[in-house]
Write a protein that holds these residues in place. Sequence first.
Motif, PDB file in Angstrom:
ATOM      1  N   ASP A 281      -9.692  18.559   4.449  1.00 37.51           N
ATOM      2  CA  ASP A 281      -9.904  19.614   5.441  1.00 37.51           C
ATOM      3  C   ASP A 281      -8.611  19.925   6.194  1.00 37.51           C
ATOM      4  O   ASP A 281      -8.270  21.092   6.412  1.00 37.51           O
ATOM      5  CB  ASP A 281     -10.979  19.188   6.449  1.00 37.51           C
ATOM      6  N   ALA A 282      -7.905  18.879   6.597  1.00 34.75           N
ATOM      7  CA  ALA A 282      -6.669  19.083   7.361  1.00 34.75           C
ATOM      8  C   ALA A 282      -5.631  19.820   6.526  1.00 34.75           C
ATOM      9  O   ALA A 282      -4.895  20.680   7.047  1.00 34.75           O
ATOM     10  CB  ALA A 282      -6.126  17.734   7.833  1.00 34.75           C
ATOM     11  N   GLU A 283      -5.566  19.522   5.216  1.00 38.07           N
ATOM     12  CA  GLU A 283      -4.601  20.197   4.348  1.00 38.07           C
ATOM     13  C   GLU A 283      -4.979  21.663   4.133  1.00 38.07           C
ATOM     14  O   GLU A 283      -4.105  22.535   4.116  1.00 38.07           O
ATOM     15  CB  GLU A 283      -4.508  19.456   3.017  1.00 38.07           C
ATOM     16  N   VAL A 284      -6.273  21.935   3.976  1.00 37.33           N
ATOM     17  CA  VAL A 284      -6.731  23.314   3.847  1.00 37.33           C
ATOM     18  C   VAL A 284      -6.330  24.119   5.083  1.00 37.33           C
ATOM     19  O   VAL A 284      -5.772  25.223   4.990  1.00 37.33           O
ATOM     20  CB  VAL A 284      -8.253  23.369   3.647  1.00 37.33           C
ATOM     21  N   VAL A 285      -6.609  23.564   6.248  1.00 40.05           N
ATOM     22  CA  VAL A 285      -6.320  24.277   7.495  1.00 40.05           C
ATOM     23  C   VAL A 285      -4.815  24.447   7.686  1.00 40.05           C
ATOM     24  O   VAL A 285      -4.348  25.500   8.141  1.00 40.05           O
ATOM     25  CB  VAL A 285      -6.960  23.546   8.692  1.00 40.05           C
ATOM     26  N   ARG A 286      -4.055  23.432   7.303  1.00 40.99           N
ATOM     27  CA  ARG A 286      -2.597  23.552   7.459  1.00 40.99           C
ATOM     28  C   ARG A 286      -2.046  24.654   6.570  1.00 40.99           C
ATOM     29  O   ARG A 286      -1.205  25.456   6.999  1.00 40.99           O
ATOM     30  CB  ARG A 286      -1.920  22.226   7.140  1.00 40.99           C
ATOM     31  N   LEU A 287      -2.488  24.728   5.333  1.00 37.68           N
ATOM     32  CA  LEU A 287      -2.016  25.791   4.455  1.00 37.68           C
ATOM     33  C   LEU A 287      -2.441  27.158   4.982  1.00 37.68           C
ATOM     34  O   LEU A 287      -1.673  28.122   4.909  1.00 37.68           O
ATOM     35  CB  LEU A 287      -2.541  25.567   3.038  1.00 37.68           C
ATOM     36  N   ALA A 288      -3.645  27.247   5.515  1.00 39.51           N
ATOM     37  CA  ALA A 288      -4.081  28.509   6.117  1.00 39.51           C
ATOM     38  C   ALA A 288      -3.212  28.857   7.322  1.00 39.51           C
ATOM     39  O   ALA A 288      -2.865  30.024   7.536  1.00 39.51           O
ATOM     40  CB  ALA A 288      -5.547  28.418   6.525  1.00 39.51           C
TER      41      ALA A 288
ATOM     42  N   SER B  89     -18.092  20.456   5.147  1.00 40.01           N
ATOM     43  CA  SER B  89     -17.331  20.729   6.372  1.00 40.01           C
ATOM     44  C   SER B  89     -16.932  22.192   6.491  1.00 40.01           C
ATOM     45  O   SER B  89     -16.046  22.532   7.290  1.00 40.01           O
ATOM     46  CB  SER B  89     -16.072  19.855   6.380  1.00 40.01           C
ATOM     47  N   LEU B  90     -17.567  23.059   5.745  1.00 38.90           N
ATOM     48  CA  LEU B  90     -17.155  24.462   5.711  1.00 38.90           C
ATOM     49  C   LEU B  90     -17.123  25.081   7.104  1.00 38.90           C
ATOM     50  O   LEU B  90     -16.192  25.811   7.451  1.00 38.90           O
ATOM     51  CB  LEU B  90     -18.088  25.258   4.798  1.00 38.90           C
ATOM     52  N   GLU B  91     -18.135  24.817   7.915  1.00 34.37           N
ATOM     53  CA  GLU B  91     -18.167  25.401   9.264  1.00 34.37           C
ATOM     54  C   GLU B  91     -16.951  24.974  10.086  1.00 34.37           C
ATOM     55  O   GLU B  91     -16.377  25.772  10.834  1.00 34.37           O
ATOM     56  CB  GLU B  91     -19.456  25.008   9.989  1.00 34.37           C
ATOM     57  N   ASP B  92     -16.545  23.698   9.953  1.00 33.07           N
ATOM     58  CA  ASP B  92     -15.379  23.209  10.696  1.00 33.07           C
ATOM     59  C   ASP B  92     -14.107  23.910  10.225  1.00 33.07           C
ATOM     60  O   ASP B  92     -13.237  24.266  11.037  1.00 33.07           O
ATOM     61  CB  ASP B  92     -15.233  21.697  10.519  1.00 33.07           C
TER      62      ASP B  92
ATOM     63  N   ALA C 189     -11.636  26.405  12.456  1.00 32.37           N
ATOM     64  CA  ALA C 189     -10.207  26.160  12.635  1.00 32.37           C
ATOM     65  C   ALA C 189      -9.384  27.377  12.225  1.00 32.37           C
ATOM     66  O   ALA C 189      -8.402  27.733  12.891  1.00 32.37           O
ATOM     67  CB  ALA C 189      -9.787  24.933  11.830  1.00 32.37           C
ATOM     68  N   VAL C 190      -9.770  28.033  11.145  1.00 35.94           N
ATOM     69  CA  VAL C 190      -9.028  29.208  10.687  1.00 35.94           C
ATOM     70  C   VAL C 190      -9.249  30.386  11.637  1.00 35.94           C
ATOM     71  O   VAL C 190      -8.344  31.196  11.867  1.00 35.94           O
ATOM     72  CB  VAL C 190      -9.426  29.558   9.239  1.00 35.94           C
ATOM     73  N   ALA C 191     -10.444  30.478  12.224  1.00 39.73           N
ATOM     74  CA  ALA C 191     -10.720  31.559  13.176  1.00 39.73           C
ATOM     75  C   ALA C 191      -9.847  31.460  14.418  1.00 39.73           C
ATOM     76  O   ALA C 191      -9.640  32.458  15.119  1.00 39.73           O
ATOM     77  CB  ALA C 191     -12.200  31.536  13.572  1.00 39.73           C
ATOM     78  N   ALA C 192      -9.321  30.275  14.691  1.00 33.83           N
ATOM     79  CA  ALA C 192      -8.460  30.089  15.861  1.00 33.83           C
ATOM     80  C   ALA C 192      -7.008  30.454  15.584  1.00 33.83           C
ATOM     81  O   ALA C 192      -6.188  30.494  16.506  1.00 33.83           O
ATOM     82  CB  ALA C 192      -8.531  28.640  16.332  1.00 33.83           C
TER      83      ALA C 192
ATOM     84  N   PHE D  63      -4.647  35.457 -13.588  1.00 36.53           N
ATOM     85  CA  PHE D  63      -4.339  35.202 -14.983  1.00 36.53           C
ATOM     86  C   PHE D  63      -3.029  34.439 -15.186  1.00 36.53           C
ATOM     87  O   PHE D  63      -2.550  34.323 -16.315  1.00 36.53           O
ATOM     88  CB  PHE D  63      -4.295  36.530 -15.748  1.00 36.53           C
ATOM     89  N   SER D  64      -2.456  33.929 -14.096  1.00 36.75           N
ATOM     90  CA  SER D  64      -1.205  33.180 -14.224  1.00 36.75           C
ATOM     91  C   SER D  64      -1.383  31.972 -15.148  1.00 36.75           C
ATOM     92  O   SER D  64      -2.400  31.292 -15.110  1.00 36.75           O
ATOM     93  CB  SER D  64      -0.737  32.672 -12.859  1.00 36.75           C
ATOM     94  N   ARG D  65      -0.368  31.708 -15.943  1.00 35.60           N
ATOM     95  CA  ARG D  65      -0.338  30.490 -16.744  1.00 35.60           C
ATOM     96  C   ARG D  65       0.599  29.453 -16.127  1.00 35.60           C
ATOM     97  O   ARG D  65       0.819  28.379 -16.688  1.00 35.60           O
ATOM     98  CB  ARG D  65       0.073  30.804 -18.180  1.00 35.60           C
ATOM     99  N   THR D  66       1.149  29.794 -14.955  1.00 36.22           N
ATOM    100  CA  THR D  66       1.977  28.849 -14.206  1.00 36.22           C
ATOM    101  C   THR D  66       1.443  28.750 -12.784  1.00 36.22           C
ATOM    102  O   THR D  66       0.799  29.676 -12.270  1.00 36.22           O
ATOM    103  CB  THR D  66       3.442  29.298 -14.170  1.00 36.22           C
ATOM    104  N   GLU D  67       1.704  27.638 -12.148  1.00 37.16           N
ATOM    105  CA  GLU D  67       1.277  27.386 -10.773  1.00 37.16           C
ATOM    106  C   GLU D  67       2.431  26.735 -10.012  1.00 37.16           C
ATOM    107  O   GLU D  67       3.328  26.139 -10.617  1.00 37.16           O
ATOM    108  CB  GLU D  67       0.061  26.457 -10.746  1.00 37.16           C
ATOM    109  N   THR D  68       2.386  26.855  -8.696  1.00 38.00           N
ATOM    110  CA  THR D  68       3.370  26.201  -7.835  1.00 38.00           C
ATOM    111  C   THR D  68       2.655  25.147  -7.019  1.00 38.00           C
ATOM    112  O   THR D  68       1.714  25.455  -6.275  1.00 38.00           O
ATOM    113  CB  THR D  68       4.054  27.220  -6.905  1.00 38.00           C
ATOM    114  N   ASP D  69       3.075  23.916  -7.154  1.00 40.23           N
ATOM    115  CA  ASP D  69       2.412  22.787  -6.502  1.00 40.23           C
ATOM    116  C   ASP D  69       2.788  22.751  -5.019  1.00 40.23           C
ATOM    117  O   ASP D  69       3.941  22.503  -4.670  1.00 40.23           O
ATOM    118  CB  ASP D  69       2.835  21.499  -7.205  1.00 40.23           C
ATOM    119  N   LEU D  70       1.808  23.001  -4.161  1.00 47.67           N
ATOM    120  CA  LEU D  70       2.016  22.864  -2.717  1.00 47.67           C
ATOM    121  C   LEU D  70       1.472  21.538  -2.196  1.00 47.67           C
ATOM    122  O   LEU D  70       1.901  21.056  -1.144  1.00 47.67           O
ATOM    123  CB  LEU D  70       1.339  24.019  -1.968  1.00 47.67           C
ATOM    124  N   ARG D  71       0.538  20.946  -2.918  1.00 47.07           N
ATOM    125  CA  ARG D  71      -0.091  19.698  -2.448  1.00 47.07           C
ATOM    126  C   ARG D  71       0.904  18.539  -2.406  1.00 47.07           C
ATOM    127  O   ARG D  71       0.947  17.781  -1.430  1.00 47.07           O
ATOM    128  CB  ARG D  71      -1.264  19.338  -3.354  1.00 47.07           C
ATOM    129  N   THR D  72       1.715  18.395  -3.456  1.00 46.58           N
ATOM    130  CA  THR D  72       2.638  17.261  -3.500  1.00 46.58           C
ATOM    131  C   THR D  72       3.640  17.290  -2.355  1.00 46.58           C
ATOM    132  O   THR D  72       3.781  16.291  -1.630  1.00 46.58           O
ATOM    133  CB  THR D  72       3.359  17.204  -4.859  1.00 46.58           C
TER     134      THR D  72
END
Length: 345
Positions: free
Chosen positions: A54-61, A85-88, A92-95, A291-300
Amino acid sequence: MPATVAQHLELRDRHGRVARDLRLSLTDRCNLRCTYCMPAEGLPWLPTADTLTDAEVVRLARIAVGTLGVDQVRFTGGEPLLRRSLEDIVGAVAALRTPGGTRPEISLTTNGLGLAHRAAALRGAGLDRVNISLDAVERERYAQIARRDRLPDVIAGIDAATAAGLTPVKLNTVLMRGVNEDQAVPLLAFALERGHQLRFIEQMPLGPRHTWSRDAFVPSAEIRALLAARFALTPIGRDDDAAPATLWRVDPSPGLPGGTVGIIASVSEPFCGACDRTRITADGQMRTCLFSRTETDLRTPLRAGASDEDIAALWAGATWHKPAGHGIDDAGFEPPDRTMSAIGG
């Protein structure tokens, strides 16, 4: 990375497009098994440890909205309602606020299962609206496509979203030849009667391997012809240049009010030149295109202690190289390795 990207802190690509719409997947799991999306037995799900917290989702947002100027955040899946935890997360994103001080619009793409019990709480947390998948209004046909007999639960979710004020409620339909073309008119009648906005989406090559063909998908022109047999349609165009749906005004008819209907013709009438979307999968991979066949890793880097500025620069740098189009009509086109449920719609 080009100086213009670094200086303006926005998700600009070399074709002049700026991504303002973030599609953020919360899970690759789903409680339906729609034929155009995944095999009957499902797919191998991501390990929990690989899924963004959840914290990583909110941080990326927060980076997207506060630093990169994204002003629309849509939560997708899989099925995002499976995230307890969708409501939480929504709260957080609404703020968050953009550099200009505005709150992002927050929406949800869902199959509607369980929404009846959560619509009010999600609205209270800050969710603005929902898109709900509905591929048939006949119970048996719905069960055939979804491989689950859950149409009454979906309709309950639609009604609850309306009651909670998650409007306009948009209904998403994928028409497939020999499967549900005859549902086009009943689906539009259902939407008009209830005041919802129906969006037909051309089937895309994002399901199980070797299950898509041009012979099977129903193109925009044919969808319009199916509807015109019952309804009078007047072209409107798009709400804005980046909107994926082309709209038609539907005249009132005996027993039904008027309204609008949209068609998202990603295959037959692509709109890549106006695309303003950026995507993050449930395991933190940034994609510039479905349709991308490549991705950029933000998690690591996120987990390795990278700063918000580092993540923003990585995100913006990858966006600069976004291709001009999805390439479905190009010789040698290969669909991505991930299916739609693993990418996020």
